[in-house]
Design an enzyme around this catalytic site. Structure first.
Site, PDB file in Angstrom:
ATOM      1  N   HIS A 166       0.750  -1.101  -0.125  1.00  5.31           N
ATOM      2  CA  HIS A 166       0.317   0.020  -0.129  1.00  5.31           C
ATOM      3  C   HIS A 166       0.882   1.209  -0.468  1.00  5.31           C
ATOM      4  O   HIS A 166       1.679   1.484   0.660  1.00  5.31           O
ATOM      5  CB  HIS A 166      -0.901  -0.177   1.266  1.00  5.31           C
ATOM      6  CG  HIS A 166      -1.888   0.666   0.880  1.00  5.31           C
ATOM      7  ND1 HIS A 166      -1.703   2.038   1.426  1.00  5.31           N
ATOM      8  CD2 HIS A 166      -3.586   0.919   0.806  1.00  5.31           C
ATOM      9  CE1 HIS A 166      -2.655   3.328   1.312  1.00  5.31           C
ATOM     10  NE2 HIS A 166      -3.672   2.146   1.134  1.00  5.31           N
TER      11      HIS A 166
ATOM     12  N   CYS B  30      -3.453   2.472  -4.444  1.00 11.73           N
ATOM     13  CA  CYS B  30      -4.828   3.089  -3.936  1.00 11.73           C
ATOM     14  C   CYS B  30      -4.435   5.389  -4.522  1.00 11.73           C
ATOM     15  O   CYS B  30      -4.093   5.521  -4.197  1.00 11.73           O
ATOM     16  CB  CYS B  30      -4.407   3.435  -2.487  1.00 11.73           C
ATOM     17  SG  CYS B  30      -5.269   4.791  -1.411  1.00 11.73           S
TER      18      CYS B  30
ATOM     19  N   HIS C 220      -7.636   0.905  -3.968  1.00  6.97           N
ATOM     20  CA  HIS C 220      -8.468   1.087  -3.700  1.00  6.97           C
ATOM     21  C   HIS C 220      -8.710   2.620  -4.018  1.00  6.97           C
ATOM     22  O   HIS C 220      -7.549   2.860  -4.678  1.00  6.97           O
ATOM     23  CB  HIS C 220      -8.050   1.499  -2.803  1.00  6.97           C
ATOM     24  CG  HIS C 220      -7.207  -0.036  -1.466  1.00  6.97           C
ATOM     25  ND1 HIS C 220      -6.272   0.761  -0.323  1.00  6.97           N
ATOM     26  CD2 HIS C 220      -8.069  -1.069  -1.145  1.00  6.97           C
ATOM     27  CE1 HIS C 220      -6.329  -0.172   0.727  1.00  6.97           C
ATOM     28  NE2 HIS C 220      -7.291  -0.869   0.153  1.00  6.97           N
TER      29      HIS C 220
ATOM     30  N   ASP D  32     -12.332   2.876  -0.917  1.00 10.57           N
ATOM     31  CA  ASP D  32     -11.566   3.168  -0.190  1.00 10.57           C
ATOM     32  C   ASP D  32     -12.325   4.832   0.646  1.00 10.57           C
ATOM     33  O   ASP D  32     -11.838   5.603  -0.163  1.00 10.57           O
ATOM     34  CB  ASP D  32     -10.420   3.110  -0.826  1.00 10.57           C
ATOM     35  CG  ASP D  32      -9.348   3.235  -0.046  1.00 10.57           C
ATOM     36  OD1 ASP D  32      -9.154   3.388   1.795  1.00 10.57           O
ATOM     37  OD2 ASP D  32      -8.207   3.793   0.440  1.00 10.57           O
ATOM     38  N   HIS D  33     -12.739   4.118   2.113  1.00 15.00           N
ATOM     39  CA  HIS D  33     -13.067   5.750   2.906  1.00 15.00           C
ATOM     40  C   HIS D  33     -14.548   6.449   2.346  1.00 15.00           C
ATOM     41  O   HIS D  33     -14.689   5.241   0.915  1.00 15.00           O
ATOM     42  CB  HIS D  33     -11.956   6.463   2.791  1.00 15.00           C
ATOM     43  CG  HIS D  33     -10.859   6.238   3.433  1.00 15.00           C
ATOM     44  ND1 HIS D  33     -10.334   6.935   3.978  1.00 15.00           N
ATOM     45  CD2 HIS D  33     -10.664   5.117   3.450  1.00 15.00           C
ATOM     46  CE1 HIS D  33      -9.336   6.233   4.169  1.00 15.00           C
ATOM     47  NE2 HIS D  33      -9.289   4.954   4.328  1.00 15.00           N
TER      48      HIS D  33
ATOM     49  N   TYR E 188     -15.038   4.690   7.592  1.00 13.51           N
ATOM     50  CA  TYR E 188     -15.213   3.726   6.641  1.00 13.51           C
ATOM     51  C   TYR E 188     -16.555   3.315   7.464  1.00 13.51           C
ATOM     52  O   TYR E 188     -17.292   2.234   7.770  1.00 13.51           O
ATOM     53  CB  TYR E 188     -14.438   2.368   7.703  1.00 13.51           C
ATOM     54  CG  TYR E 188     -12.937   2.004   6.941  1.00 13.51           C
ATOM     55  CD1 TYR E 188     -12.993   1.486   6.122  1.00 13.51           C
ATOM     56  CD2 TYR E 188     -12.063   2.447   7.086  1.00 13.51           C
ATOM     57  CE1 TYR E 188     -12.207   1.271   5.306  1.00 13.51           C
ATOM     58  CE2 TYR E 188     -10.762   2.671   6.488  1.00 13.51           C
ATOM     59  CZ  TYR E 188     -10.883   2.488   5.436  1.00 13.51           C
ATOM     60  OH  TYR E 188      -9.668   1.700   4.564  1.00 13.51           O
TER      61      TYR E 188
END
Ligand code: DNO
Length: 389
Positions: A237, A275, A302, A349-350, A366
């Site tokens: 990541h 990401c 992501h 992601d988020h 999240y």
């Protein structure tokens, strides 16, 4: 060429997650991204525990698709005298995961802290709340709360001045909150203490940028055989944010960094978690160009967005808003996906804390509804681009 869709996944923190597996199904994801957060970093993940988590996920009709993360112990990142023991433990965890059929693993090589934000509830004009990173606030933490020696030299003079002025307006409660936000870790994992952080910063000063690169290459070389034998794909990541912070080195922030990581142990197991939020916070990162440079080794995605200002502060924007042109990203991602034997997993992601989630206690980034919105938009975008109904 294949016309399969990307695999829609969702990060689930386990049975304590306020978002249930039933919620995930309603959001429309079929894959789960999960980890055994309760196991202390560096310890072996027992096969029984892995199987138990897998069974819970499968009982809901979902599949555990990606393990995020199997944390790399600090002893490995710093290659301390006892690092070999942690490599052995890591390999054993990988063997146990593979025995349960889990073969895509996400990890990071960020020193001490995982992702860092200075505010977790930046209000958007529509009332939703977003995660935020602000350099002035980080400088307030660094210079006035943490009081790191020599920290001033790491910030532009204007930021130092702004930090000083803002500090005078802040209450103790606000300062405490800032401290908590910066040090906040992954839910259910151990929080970092200021003194541990201080000691680590000293340790990493000696290691430096190149030393950390070497330690990562050493880690990858040490697990290479095990991964290849077990058909495990490791995905690193990127650094979040993709800048050195608090005097700590960063080695996974740019295209050059990621290419260097792939070359350092140039084998298929050594891959990337692409990401768009982390990389998108880098003012010089071109997300499409970056993807093109590493795409054969991207095994996990992501997808989220950020909006930056001229100082480099950024908030997490809507998935299809912000600085990352998600349309262009999705075009290259789906082109690569069509060449793969197996669909590439992605997760929204988020997401913003919004609607009913504003009244709930959620894991920052999240909550359910913001991610549901992101997932829905992303799958619509994919369908619009590929036409694969
Ligand atoms: C933040 C996440 C990261 C990520 C780790 C991977 O929300 O994307 O915490 O899980 O860095 O090791």
């Amino acid at each position: 060429m294949s016309n399969h869709k990307l695999l829609q996944t969702w990060r689930w923190y386990g049975p304590n997650d306020p978002v249930s597996l039933q919620d995930v199904k309603q959001a429309g994801a079929s894959g789960i991204v999960s980890a055994l957060h309760y196991i202390p970093h560096g310890e072996v993940w027992p096969l029984e525990d892995i199987k138990e988590r897998k069974a819970i996920i499968e009982a809901s009709g979902l599949t555990w698709s990606v393990v995020e993360s199997v944390p790399v112990h600090e002893a490995i990142k710093t290659r301390r005298a006892d690092a070999d023991k942690y490599i052995e433990n890591y390999k054993q965890s990988l063997r146990n995961l593979a025995a349960a059929g889990l073969k895509t693993i996400c990890y990071n090589f960020m020193p001490v802290l995982d992702w860092t934000r200075t505010q977790l509830d930046l209000e958007m004009p529509n009332g939703a709340k977003a995660l935020y990173f602000n350099w002035t606030d980080l400088a307030i933490f660094d210079l006035h709360i943490f009081k790191r020696a020599g920290a001033e030299a790491d910030y532009p003079a204007e930021i130092v001045a702004k930090a000083k002025t803002k500090l005078e307006t802040m209450s103790q409660a606000e300062l405490d909150l800032l401290r908590t936000n910066v040090l906040m870790g992954i839910p259910n994992e151990k929080e970092i203490e200021l003194e541990t952080l201080r000691a680590s910063i000293e340790e990493y000063k000696v290691i430096g940028h190149e030393g950390l690169q070497k330690n990562l290459a050493w880690f990858l070389a040490s697990i290479a055989e095990t991964c290849t034998e077990l058909c495990i794909k490791m995905t690193i990541h990127p650094d979040d944010p993709p800048y050195p912070i608090l005097g700590l080195p960063r080695i996974a922030s740019t295209k050059e960094d990621l290419v260097a990581i792939l070359r350092s142990v140039d084998q298929p197991f050594n891959g990337i978690c692409y990401c768009t939020g982390s990389l998108g916070a880098g003012t010089k990162n071109n997300l499409v160009e970056l993807f093109e440079a590493v795409k054969e080794r991207v095994y996990f995605l992501h997808l989220r967005n950020v909006s930056k200002d001229e100082e480099g502060n950024f908030f997490e924007a809507d998935h299809l808003g912000g600085d990352v042109n998600m349309y262009e990203v999705m075009k290259v991602v789906t082109a690569e996906n069509s060449k793969r034997a197996e669909p590439i997993p992605f997760r929204p992601d988020h997401g913003h804390q919004m609607l009913d989630d504003l009244n709930k206690i959620t894991n920052p980034g999240y909550s359910a509804i913001g991610r549901l919105r992101g997932l829905a938009e992303l799958r619509g975008l994919e369908l619009g681009i590929t036409g694969n109904y």
